[in-house]
Design an enzyme around this catalytic site. Structure first.
Site: not given
Ligand SMILES: [Zn+2]
Ligand SMILES: [Zn+2]
Length: 432
Positions: A100, A310
């Site tokens: 992303n 993450d």
């Protein structure tokens, strides 16, 4: 001779996941390659950098298969250079970076761009490519070409594919290439404009909640689709008890499914929201104590296969605002080991080998790469850890370009003493 590639690690406990029994030995690395593992290796005259690892653990370098490096497009938050510096400070020698970015990693040239940049970075960077073009959830990317170019997995992370029919097509298509689909599971109709876990604390604090149904419903859907399609799926950042239970059941039924959890979901529960610290605003949200305990149990039972950071860098201006306006995410590369180790090994007495496998061999297997081993003839990817050292996380010590760590102010056990990545000493704790 490059001293950073000639290294002698003295008297450490070498973790041998294959043998099951650890060695207390020295490791000699010459020109980046492990040339000898033996007791009492004499470094005199060999022009080596000596690392005193007495009382320390010597582990294969860690693999973090879910990281946002923000390059290209958001270089003010993080770059491949700064993100990998943060990685090696955390003992991580391989990261898989999410798609992303801006532009999205959905074509071969961007996959190659990341791999090219990785060569001069502090550690290895492996790109995860998008499942759908522009992460729009509409048309499927050229998975065959992307995986040929070097993508180790496919993910629309940050987004969830809403259209079940397209998700089913992605799964059937991915089967031709046997690549893992890394899934961010979120039902937007449920999560909506929610900010935190829906429950006692969201009500008490007046913050809009995200029900655990948001995650559970989509996992249920994707398990059903994976059963039908035979695809290899990996559910990332589990947060709910329901997720652990469903995945355990699916595994028992033979579905090709794996999953991971982050240290922040293992470390915190939603009672920490009372601080109104926006670093606690993450997706999926940090949930109740009951959910947290289910995640810990999922690790102990072997349902959860990996621990990932993450790592999601955000600027101060994106976090120094109201809970409603703040961005979702926390950084986590530098604390990956220590935060998870504190909760799992120190408090829950999880076996150290089992723990190390969750950040080395197990994620390697999921993304289909060879796990590094500490053996003669191998290029050194090694992390030396002091597991007794406890330290408070301080903002000023963070090397990541963004400082949005949910762990700031918390004491964590276990400290990386040095990291050797691709044969070079790339990180060493200053005060040694
Ligand atoms: Zn995600
Ligand atoms: Zn993510």
């Amino acid at each position: 001779m490059d001293k950073n590639k000639n290294i002698l690690i003295k008297s450490g406990r070498i973790i041998n996941l294959n043998k099951g029994k650890d060695d207390y030995s020295d490791i000699l690395i010459i020109d980046g390659v492990i040339t000898e593992i033996n007791k009492e290796i004499n470094g005199a005259g060999k022009n080596v950098t000596e690392i005193d690892a007495k009382g320390c653990i010597v582990s294969p370098g860690f693999v973090d298969m879910h990281v946002h490096l923000r390059e290209p497009g958001f270089e003010d938050e993080e770059t491949i250079e700064t993100g990998t510096m943060a990685a090696v400070k955390g003992g991580v020698t391989t990261v898989a970076c999410m798609a992303n970015t801006k532009p999205v990693i959905d074509n071969q040239s961007l996959v190659k761009y990341i791999l090219e940049k990785s060569r001069s970075a502090s550690c290895r960077v492996l790109p995860v490519a998008a499942m759908t073009v522009g992460l729009e959830g509409k048309s499927i990317t050229e998975m065959g070409l992307l995986s040929e170019a070097g993508a180790v997995g496919f993910s629309d992370d940050g987004m969830c594919v809403r259209d079940s029919r397209i998700m089913y097509e992605i799964m059937r298509y991915s089967n031709q290439f046997d690549v893992p689909l890394i899934l961010h599971e979120e039902d937007y109709f449920i999560s909506g404009s929610g900010l935190v876990n829906e429950g006692y604390y969201s009500t008490m604090l007046g913050l809009e909640g995200i029900s655990s149904l948001s995650e559970d419903l989509i996992i249920e859907r994707d398990i059903t689709l994976a059963k039908k399609s035979g695809a290899k799926i990996h559910v990332t950042h589990l947060s709910t008890r329901g997720a652990v239970e469903m995945i355990e059941r699916a595994k028992n039924e033979g579905v090709r499914i794996t999953c991971d959890v982050t240290p922040h979901h293992l470390f915190f529960n939603d009672s920490y929201l009372t601080s109104f610290n926006t670093n606690f605003k993450v997706k999926p949200p940090i949930r109740s104590e009951e959910d947290r305990l289910a995640l810990v149990e999922g690790i102990k039972k072997g349902v959860i296969d990996a621990i990932v950071s993450d790592h999601a860098p955000h600027l101060d201006i994106e976090k120094n605002t109201t809970f409603r306006l703040a961005s979702f995410g926390t950084i986590g590369l530098e604390t990956l080991f220590s935060a998870a180790f504190t909760r799992l090994c120190v408090e829950e007495k999880l076996d150290l080998h089992k723990f190390i496998s969750l950040i080395t061999t197990s994620p390697s297997k999921i993304i289909g790469i060879n796990a590094s081993e500490i053996k003669v003839g191998e290029v050194a990817n090694i992390t030396v850890l002091d597991t007794e050292k406890e330290e408070e996380v301080k903002k000023e010590n963070i090397v990541s370009k963004s400082k949005n760590s949910v762990f700031i102010g918390h004491k964590l056990r276990g400290k990386v003493i040095c990291t050797i990545s691709r044969g070079s000493l790339v990180y060493r704790l200053n005060n040694l």
